[in-house]
Design a protein around this motif. Structure first.
Motif, short mmCIF file in Angstrom:
data_model
loop_
_atom_site.label_atom_id
_atom_site.label_comp_id
_atom_site.label_asym_id
_atom_site.label_seq_id
_atom_site.Cartn_x
_atom_site.Cartn_y
_atom_site.Cartn_z
N SER A 65 57.06 10.68 6.60
CA SER A 65 57.10 11.48 7.82
C SER A 65 56.04 10.98 8.78
CB SER A 65 56.87 12.96 7.51
OG SER A 65 55.59 13.14 6.93
N ILE A 66 56.17 11.39 10.02
CA ILE A 66 55.13 11.16 11.01
C ILE A 66 54.61 12.53 11.44
CG2 ILE A 66 55.92 8.91 11.83
CD1 ILE A 66 57.31 10.35 14.16
N LYS A 67 53.34 12.59 11.80
CA LYS A 67 52.73 13.85 12.22
C LYS A 67 52.22 13.65 13.65
CE LYS A 67 53.31 15.06 7.93
NZ LYS A 67 52.24 15.29 6.97
N GLY A 68 52.62 14.55 14.54
CA GLY A 68 52.23 14.35 15.93
C GLY A 68 52.21 15.64 16.73
N ARG A 69 52.17 15.48 18.05
CA ARG A 69 52.12 16.62 18.97
C ARG A 69 52.81 16.19 20.27
NH1 ARG A 69 47.56 15.83 22.48
NH2 ARG A 69 46.51 13.88 21.94
N PHE A 101 56.07 12.36 22.43
CA PHE A 101 55.61 12.81 21.11
C PHE A 101 54.64 11.75 20.61
CE2 PHE A 101 56.02 13.25 16.44
CZ PHE A 101 55.67 14.59 16.32
N VAL A 102 53.38 12.12 20.45
CA VAL A 102 52.33 11.14 20.15
C VAL A 102 51.66 11.48 18.81
CG1 VAL A 102 51.92 10.75 22.60
CG2 VAL A 102 50.55 12.47 21.38
N PRO A 103 50.94 10.52 18.20
CA PRO A 103 50.26 10.79 16.93
C PRO A 103 49.27 11.94 17.05
CG PRO A 103 50.34 8.43 17.35
CD PRO A 103 50.82 9.10 18.60
N TYR A 104 49.08 12.65 15.93
CA TYR A 104 48.16 13.78 15.96
C TYR A 104 46.72 13.28 16.02
CZ TYR A 104 47.09 18.65 15.90
OH TYR A 104 46.67 19.89 16.30
N TYR A 105 45.82 14.19 16.31
CA TYR A 105 44.41 13.84 16.47
C TYR A 105 43.82 13.23 15.19
CZ TYR A 105 44.71 17.06 20.49
OH TYR A 105 45.06 17.69 21.65
N THR A 106 42.87 12.33 15.37
CA THR A 106 42.13 11.76 14.26
C THR A 106 40.97 12.68 13.88
OG1 THR A 106 40.59 10.58 15.70
CG2 THR A 106 42.64 9.43 15.11
N ARG A 107 40.31 12.36 12.79
CA ARG A 107 39.14 13.13 12.36
C ARG A 107 38.06 13.14 13.46
NH1 ARG A 107 36.91 15.05 7.87
NH2 ARG A 107 38.64 14.24 6.64
#
Length: 440
Positions: A215-219, A225-231
């Motif tokens: 899966s991909i996780k994003g917002r 639709f872009v990748p979710y935030y990094t740490r």
């Protein structure tokens, strides 16, 4: 070399075993007295020396006799059986495991009965990676953090649940390989799909996709639709107002290691505990801060165990954001319940048992299966051989001869787990007549 036995044969073998076991009464119920009976398998163990390969992989399985397993005759197996029983609520739903799980549930929890159970119904298979029987055994544990359920002068670091703008989108094999531009439709809370009629455009090349990504996780940002935030972005405040806060930790370093372990307990000043379990992650690959610290000269590689890293970070608070940000992977939690003597719920869906559960690579070791691990105790520096159960996974656990040993919860377990990184060998126990197979 033999090929992996077909699914059709495996199911037929399991059905035969189930019929036979269901017709054979046990001599004593759980908790009974001396156990002189023992279950009998409808099928004999696979003769030693049979080799099975994993399609497209370098993992091999070689059948063995129990007499070839190190220190097998000296093992106490009662707790091994208990750990296996705890996983059978999930494992027993699989046809090939139904018969042995039915028998496990009615086998007395004593060493003699447990030995008869494993020896009569299972065949050991030794695993090898790229021609070597030796792999790596590390350790993990369930940390206990200090904190509170509301922010205070001490409890300042939020423990987040799944954010409201977080969307998980299943990835097909074709999308994983081809990548490129796709359309995404948001179908519900935290859920989406790749669809030609989707409202949002996504460039899959921008997501951290590996050959194991499912899966991909994003917002959503505008029509993208872009990748979710990094740490690093989350630690800098990207989630403010966007995610439920389950509790607050007193220490940012301890919270970081909670993310690495994947579950834990938070103790409040009143003595109450909040149990925290894994809920989801941002899907960035795990990157070792130990490797980064050694490369920067912050710590010698030999001192980059958990205790050494914690001590250095507390002595160098100005470097904290830099070092923690090197691992982009971020875990979101949920509150859980469970008995005090049970560990967190692992990937199998069953509670882990301290010193009798482990995380494995589920592509090569089936979740729920017993595994015998021969390694070295990290504090006692002597052989540590034990039959445990594969009930969890981890993003850094890859390969056939690769085990992350669960030591339990609290500081004592953390002391052992943090120092464990030793060579080891692994035997996978499978029901007689059931041969190893690749788990996609």
């Amino acid at each position: 070399m033999n090929t992996v036995t077909s699914t059709r044969f495996r199911l037929a073998a399991a059905l035969s075993l189930a019929v036979l076991l269901s017709a054979c009464p046990t001599t004593k119920p759980i908790g009974g007295g001396p156990y002189t009976g023992g279950p009998k398998s409808a099928l004999p163990p696979t003769p030693p020396g049979q080799v099975y390969g994993t399609p497209g992989q370098a993992v091999r399985y070689t059948s063995a006799a129990f007499s070839q397993v190190p220190d097998w005759s000296g093992q106490s197996l009662k707790n091994s059986l208990l750990s296996f029983q705890r996983g059978c609520n999930q494992l027993g739903n699989k046809m090939q495991w139904q018969a042995v799980c039915q028998q496990a549930k009615i086998t007395p929890l004593n060493d003699q009965a447990a030995r008869l159970f494993f020896e009569n119904l299972f065949t050991p298979w030794q695993l090898s990676d790229n021609g070597s029987n030796s792999g790596t055994v590390t350790g993990y544990y369930e940390p206990v953090l200090l904190g509170d359920t509301h922010p205070t002068a001490q409890a300042r670091f939020p423990i987040y649940g799944i954010p409201t703008d977080f969307v998980s989108v299943p990835l097909s094999d074709d999308n994983r390989i081809r990548k490129g531009q796709v359309r995404v439709a948001v179908t519900g809370a935290n859920q989406g799909v790749i669809s030609g009629n989707g409202s949002y455009s996504a460039n899959l090349n921008a997501f951290p996709i590996t050959d194991r990504s499912r899966s991909i996780k994003g917002r959503v940002v505008g029509n993208q639709f872009v990748p979710y935030y990094t740490r690093a972005e989350i630690n800098a405040g990207a989630l403010n107002g966007k995610a439920p806060i389950l509790a607050y930790a007193n220490d940012a370093v301890e919270l970081f290691f909670l993310h690495i372990q994947g579950s834990g307990r938070l103790q409040t000043p009143s003595g109450q505990f909040v149990r925290l379990g894994y809920a989801d992650k941002n899907e960035y690959p795990f990157k070792s801060v130990a490797t980064y610290m050694a490369g920067k000269g912050y710590l010698p590689l030999a001192q980059t165990n958990m205790q050494g890293i914690k001590a250095w970070m507390r002595q160098n608070p100005s470097k904290l954001a830099e070092v923690l940000g090197q691992n982009p992977s971020y875990v979101f939690f949920r509150t859980t319940t469970g008995a005090a003597d049970e560990g967190p719920i692992g990937a199998l869906g069953a509670p882990l048992t301290g010193e009798y559960s482990a995380a494995v690579d589920k592509h090569h070791v089936e979740l729920g299966a017993p595994i015998f691990v021969a390694t070295t105790h990290p504090l006692q520096n002597k052989p540590h051989n034990r039959l445990i159960v594969a009930q969890d996974t981890g993003s850094a656990i890859k390969g056939g001869v690769r085990v992350d040993y669960y030591w339990g919860y609290g500081d004592a377990a953390g002391e052992v787990a943090g120092k464990m990184k030793h060579p080891g060998q692994v035997w996978l126990l499978l029901p007689n007549g059931y041969t190893p197979r690749y788990q996609p």
